[in-house]
Design an enzyme around this catalytic site. Sequence first.
Site, short mmCIF file in Angstrom:
data_model
loop_
_atom_site.label_atom_id
_atom_site.label_comp_id
_atom_site.label_asym_id
_atom_site.label_seq_id
_atom_site.Cartn_x
_atom_site.Cartn_y
_atom_site.Cartn_z
CG ASP A 138 -91.21 -41.33 17.11
OD1 ASP A 138 -92.31 -40.96 17.60
OD2 ASP A 138 -91.14 -42.03 16.07
CG ASP A 195 -94.29 -38.50 18.29
OD1 ASP A 195 -94.09 -39.48 19.02
OD2 ASP A 195 -94.37 -38.60 17.05
CG ASN A 200 -92.16 -40.00 13.57
OD1 ASN A 200 -92.60 -40.92 12.90
ND2 ASN A 200 -92.84 -39.48 14.59
CB THR A 250 -96.14 -41.42 21.13
OG1 THR A 250 -95.05 -40.55 21.44
CG2 THR A 250 -97.22 -41.27 22.17
CG PHE A 259 -93.27 -45.88 11.79
CD1 PHE A 259 -92.29 -46.07 10.84
CD2 PHE A 259 -92.93 -45.15 12.94
CE1 PHE A 259 -91.00 -45.55 11.00
CE2 PHE A 259 -91.66 -44.63 13.11
CZ PHE A 259 -90.70 -44.82 12.14
CG ASN A 260 -94.91 -45.78 16.77
OD1 ASN A 260 -94.09 -45.13 16.13
ND2 ASN A 260 -95.94 -45.23 17.39
CG HIS A 311 -101.25 -41.85 14.15
ND1 HIS A 311 -102.10 -42.77 13.60
CD2 HIS A 311 -100.50 -41.37 13.11
CE1 HIS A 311 -101.88 -42.85 12.29
NE2 HIS A 311 -100.93 -42.00 11.96
CG ASP A 312 -97.83 -40.40 18.31
OD1 ASP A 312 -98.16 -41.59 18.08
OD2 ASP A 312 -96.78 -39.90 17.88
C1 BDR Z 1 -97.00 -43.64 14.30
O1 BDR Z 1 -95.84 -43.52 13.48
C2 BDR Z 1 -95.33 -42.22 13.52
O2 BDR Z 1 -95.07 -41.75 12.24
C3 BDR Z 1 -96.34 -41.37 14.24
O3 BDR Z 1 -95.69 -40.40 15.04
C4 BDR Z 1 -97.09 -42.36 15.09
O4 BDR Z 1 -96.47 -42.53 16.34
C5 BDR Z 1 -98.19 -43.95 13.43
O5 BDR Z 1 -98.00 -45.15 12.76
CA CA Z 2 -94.73 -41.05 17.13
#
Ligand code: BDR
Ligand code: CA
Length: 305
Positions: free
Chosen positions: A11, A16, A40, A123, A164-165, A238-239
């Site tokens: 996303d 990402d 996102n 991701t 979040f994901n 993160h991703d």
């Molecule tokens: C995740 O949430 C998104 O904002 C980032 O791309 C990542 O995948 C982190 O919590």
């Molecule tokens: Ca992401």
Amino acid sequence: MDKRKIILDCDPGHDDAIAILLCGAAKNIDLLALTVVSGNQTLEKTARNALNVSRFLGIHCPIASGAKNPLVRSRLNCGEIHGESGLDGFEFPEYELDYDKRSAALLIRDVALQNEKITIVTTGPMTNLATALLKYPEIKSHIDEIVLMGGSTSGGNLTPYAEFNILADPDAADICFKAGLRMKMVGLNVTRKALVLPSVMEQMSKVDTSAAKLFIALMKFFNKTQNEVFGLPAGPLHDPLTIASMMDESIVTFKPMDVRIALEEGEHYGETVCTPSSDSKIQVAVDVDLKAYWSLIEKALSSFR
Ligand code: BDR
Ligand code: CA
């Protein structure tokens, strides 16, 4: 070398975008498809971003749009971190939006069935993969492993407990985690250690490629919003750690755990409840070798011309 065949479901999203970049640089990975989900930003924006990033970097694989909304809950986007476009901070040339005509779930099905063994990396929210598993259960025997960025063993980012994901589609995550497949979960407890601090920006800015310019521009924006919204000293990358963990298996340390997605309404909604369990098929990230991670990113940026 036998390359690992993967589908990246994403996303984009600043981090990402760097995960896509790593797929293009990895010598041991064959990226067979990109599938895109709302997360996102809205689906229209995340799909355009996925296409822009891959065309800019010369990565050519089918790109398909998927879910506009989560399976059950209402839609959650994250414009305050990723900006109005979902990828603010860099201007791409105008590319033809030549998406694959199939839905993300159908493209996942087709690619999985054409291959004996496939790894699906997510991701973003897990809506597309959950949809594919529900609609086309025959893909299960072709999935070698699911590798996801999501969840946490210790505290969230959107709520005190949820990441979040997972929070953006807990029902989808629940379906994926209960599918009985091998999984690797790379969560916040590890990715929040990977801050793109000034020393990292300096290391990457020495690389003179268009990929490095993209990295620097995106991370400047991401660092700023992560500081404003979460008060972090820099943005956590993160991703890409999902892809890095496959490019070099020594970078992320995993431990087997049972993982349950909290679906009950209340403050724990969207939490990944992790319990160590030696015979679990789910491996949860517990540590990262940061020096090796940054060096892998630097090499990846240098590998583009
Ligand atoms: C995740 O949430 C998104 O904002 C980032 O791309 C990542 O995948 C982190 O919590
Ligand atoms: Ca992401």
